[in-house]
Design an enzyme around this catalytic site. Structure first.
Site, mmCIF file in Angstrom:
data_model
loop_
_atom_site.group_PDB
_atom_site.id
_atom_site.type_symbol
_atom_site.label_atom_id
_atom_site.label_comp_id
_atom_site.label_asym_id
_atom_site.label_seq_id
_atom_site.Cartn_x
_atom_site.Cartn_y
_atom_site.Cartn_z
ATOM 1 N N GLY A 283 -4.121 7.897 -4.306
ATOM 2 C CA GLY A 283 -5.272 7.136 -3.834
ATOM 3 C C GLY A 283 -6.616 7.481 -4.447
ATOM 4 O O GLY A 283 -7.659 7.176 -3.862
ATOM 5 N N ASP B 84 3.742 -6.054 -13.509
ATOM 6 C CA ASP B 84 2.814 -5.835 -14.644
ATOM 7 C C ASP B 84 2.754 -7.010 -15.603
ATOM 8 O O ASP B 84 2.651 -6.832 -16.820
ATOM 9 C CB ASP B 84 3.225 -4.567 -15.427
ATOM 10 C CG ASP B 84 3.301 -3.349 -14.541
ATOM 11 O OD1 ASP B 84 2.478 -3.229 -13.631
ATOM 12 O OD2 ASP B 84 4.199 -2.516 -14.762
ATOM 13 N N ASN C 94 -7.959 6.060 -7.053
ATOM 14 C CA ASN C 94 -8.640 4.794 -7.337
ATOM 15 C C ASN C 94 -9.166 4.158 -6.056
ATOM 16 O O ASN C 94 -10.282 3.635 -6.035
ATOM 17 C CB ASN C 94 -7.697 3.827 -8.060
ATOM 18 C CG ASN C 94 -7.630 4.106 -9.544
ATOM 19 O OD1 ASN C 94 -8.548 3.790 -10.294
ATOM 20 N ND2 ASN C 94 -6.542 4.730 -9.977
ATOM 21 N N GLU D 120 -9.888 4.562 -15.469
ATOM 22 C CA GLU D 120 -9.660 3.720 -14.275
ATOM 23 C C GLU D 120 -10.820 3.837 -13.298
ATOM 24 O O GLU D 120 -11.325 2.829 -12.787
ATOM 25 C CB GLU D 120 -8.351 4.127 -13.595
ATOM 26 C CG GLU D 120 -7.139 3.818 -14.439
ATOM 27 C CD GLU D 120 -5.821 4.088 -13.730
ATOM 28 O OE1 GLU D 120 -4.842 3.418 -14.063
ATOM 29 O OE2 GLU D 120 -5.762 4.978 -12.857
ATOM 30 N N LEU E 212 3.328 0.232 -5.433
ATOM 31 C CA LEU E 212 4.545 0.178 -6.245
ATOM 32 C C LEU E 212 5.544 -0.894 -5.844
ATOM 33 O O LEU E 212 6.628 -0.968 -6.432
ATOM 34 C CB LEU E 212 5.220 1.561 -6.258
ATOM 35 C CG LEU E 212 4.326 2.663 -6.840
ATOM 36 C CD1 LEU E 212 5.050 4.005 -6.831
ATOM 37 C CD2 LEU E 212 3.871 2.320 -8.255
ATOM 38 N N LEU F 273 6.611 -5.010 -5.367
ATOM 39 C CA LEU F 273 6.229 -6.368 -5.755
ATOM 40 C C LEU F 273 5.563 -7.072 -4.577
ATOM 41 O O LEU F 273 5.923 -6.844 -3.421
ATOM 42 C CB LEU F 273 7.472 -7.167 -6.164
ATOM 43 C CG LEU F 273 8.026 -6.934 -7.564
ATOM 44 C CD1 LEU F 273 9.282 -7.765 -7.747
ATOM 45 C CD2 LEU F 273 7.003 -7.266 -8.631
ATOM 46 N N ILE F 274 4.635 -7.949 -4.885
ATOM 47 C CA ILE F 274 3.933 -8.700 -3.825
ATOM 48 C C ILE F 274 4.775 -9.923 -3.450
ATOM 49 O O ILE F 274 5.209 -10.686 -4.325
ATOM 50 C CB ILE F 274 2.538 -9.133 -4.332
ATOM 51 C CG1 ILE F 274 1.694 -7.904 -4.674
ATOM 52 C CG2 ILE F 274 1.828 -9.999 -3.299
ATOM 53 C CD1 ILE F 274 1.423 -6.957 -3.522
ATOM 54 N N HIS G 165 -3.030 -0.991 -14.381
ATOM 55 C CA HIS G 165 -1.860 -0.344 -14.977
ATOM 56 C C HIS G 165 -2.352 0.690 -15.998
ATOM 57 O O HIS G 165 -3.257 0.400 -16.774
ATOM 58 C CB HIS G 165 -0.974 -1.396 -15.649
ATOM 59 C CG HIS G 165 0.302 -0.815 -16.152
ATOM 60 N ND1 HIS G 165 1.343 -0.484 -15.312
ATOM 61 C CD2 HIS G 165 0.698 -0.462 -17.399
ATOM 62 C CE1 HIS G 165 2.334 0.034 -16.026
ATOM 63 N NE2 HIS G 165 1.960 0.066 -17.298
ATOM 64 N N ASN H 152 -4.225 -5.917 -10.183
ATOM 65 C CA ASN H 152 -3.570 -4.615 -10.289
ATOM 66 C C ASN H 152 -4.174 -3.864 -11.470
ATOM 67 O O ASN H 152 -4.698 -4.472 -12.403
ATOM 68 C CB ASN H 152 -2.070 -4.825 -10.525
ATOM 69 C CG ASN H 152 -1.314 -3.515 -10.633
ATOM 70 O OD1 ASN H 152 -1.555 -2.576 -9.863
ATOM 71 N ND2 ASN H 152 -0.403 -3.424 -11.599
HETATM 72 C C1 GAR Z 1 -2.941 4.751 -11.444
HETATM 73 O O1 GAR Z 1 -2.968 5.449 -12.653
HETATM 74 C C2 GAR Z 1 -2.460 3.333 -11.655
HETATM 75 O O2 GAR Z 1 -2.813 2.829 -12.910
HETATM 76 C C3 GAR Z 1 -0.971 3.492 -11.546
HETATM 77 O O3 GAR Z 1 -0.799 4.386 -10.486
HETATM 78 C C4 GAR Z 1 -1.866 5.322 -10.514
HETATM 79 C C5 GAR Z 1 -2.367 5.522 -9.118
HETATM 80 O O4 GAR Z 1 -3.292 6.589 -9.088
HETATM 81 N N1 GAR Z 1 -0.302 2.245 -11.320
HETATM 82 C C6 GAR Z 1 0.832 1.928 -11.899
HETATM 83 O O5 GAR Z 1 1.445 2.678 -12.633
HETATM 84 C C7 GAR Z 1 1.320 0.518 -11.580
HETATM 85 N N2 GAR Z 1 2.396 0.151 -12.431
HETATM 86 P P1 GAR Z 1 -4.119 6.893 -7.788
HETATM 87 O O6 GAR Z 1 -3.134 6.869 -6.617
HETATM 88 O O7 GAR Z 1 -4.688 8.232 -8.014
HETATM 89 O O8 GAR Z 1 -5.141 5.816 -7.647
#
Ligand code: GAR
Length: 194
Positions: free
Chosen positions: A12, A145, A14, A174, A85, A87-88, A104, A102
């Site tokens: 979490g 994705d 982000n 990010e 993680l 699918l919607i 990635h 999203n």
């Molecule tokens: C992020 O790096 C995001 O890009 C990735 O999960 C991480 C979550 O980090 N998402 C994917 O890989 C989706 N395919 P966080 O929980 O620290 O925000």
């Protein structure tokens, strides 16, 4: 005011960054944080911000209207996936068409798809000797994705990089860009004039 719901399955960072960016924002409010994982650290991480959280089961997500009903009751305008993680489901895609994004941790369309998340993505980038990686922000559709790309930013991949060091670079990108891109997407010049 535009209301956002954030979906997250894991750590979490982000989600936290987005919440902090929009605290006291004139146009955008993070209204709800949802997770499929009752043990996800994101749920603890967001407690200081006093934003409601909701944990849901697979059955509720895919075989009921519970989540859509809650989003609509709260007048959520926009959905942000931040390390989510699953699918919607179709009912959300239909109701929030072009309003779910999203992030990635690689330059799609490479290094995406089912099972490509977290360190696995960075391992794949390193194994295939890429000189660049980066982040992709995209609209969400029924495939992992795969939706229309809205924004990408690159970083160099050094020969000395490990999956962990690359992950740190990508996380920094990010955190820098995801809130700004969300803000640009939700910015309505007419609303500011009122
Ligand atoms: C992020 O790096 C995001 O890009 C990735 O999960 C991480 C979550 O980090 N998402 C994917 O890989 C989706 N395919 P966080 O929980 O620290 O925000």
């Amino acid at each position: 005011m535009k209301k956002i719901a954030i979906f997250a399955s894991g750590n979490g960072t982000n989600a936290q960054r987005i919440i902090e960016y929009f605290a006291d924002h004139p146009v955008v409010k993070v209204d709800l944080v949802l997770s499929n994982n009752p043990d996800a650290f994101v749920l603890k991480r967001v407690t200081p911000y006093h934003i409601p959280t909701l944990v849901f089961t697979r059955d509720e997500f895919y075989h009921s209207s519970k989540i859509l009903d809650i989003l609509q009751e709260r007048n959520i305008d926009f959905i942000v996936l931040a390390g989510f993680l699953w699918l919607i489901p179709g009912n959300l895609l239909e109701e929030y068409s072009d309003r779910i994004i999203n992030i990635h941790p690689a330059l799609l369309p490479k290094f995406g798809g089912k099972g490509m998340f977290g360190l696995r993505v960075h391992e794949a980038v390193l194994n295939s000797k890429q000189s660049k990686s980066g982040i992709t922000i995209h609209l969400v559709n029924e495939t992992y994705d795969d939706g229309q790309i809205i924004f990408q930013e690159q970083c160099d991949v050094e020969p000395s990089d490990t999956p962990e060091s690359l992950a740190a670079k990508i996380h920094a990108l990010e955190h820098e860009y995801y809130p700004v891109v969300i803000e640009a997407l939700l910015h309505d010049p007419e609303e500011e004039d009122q």
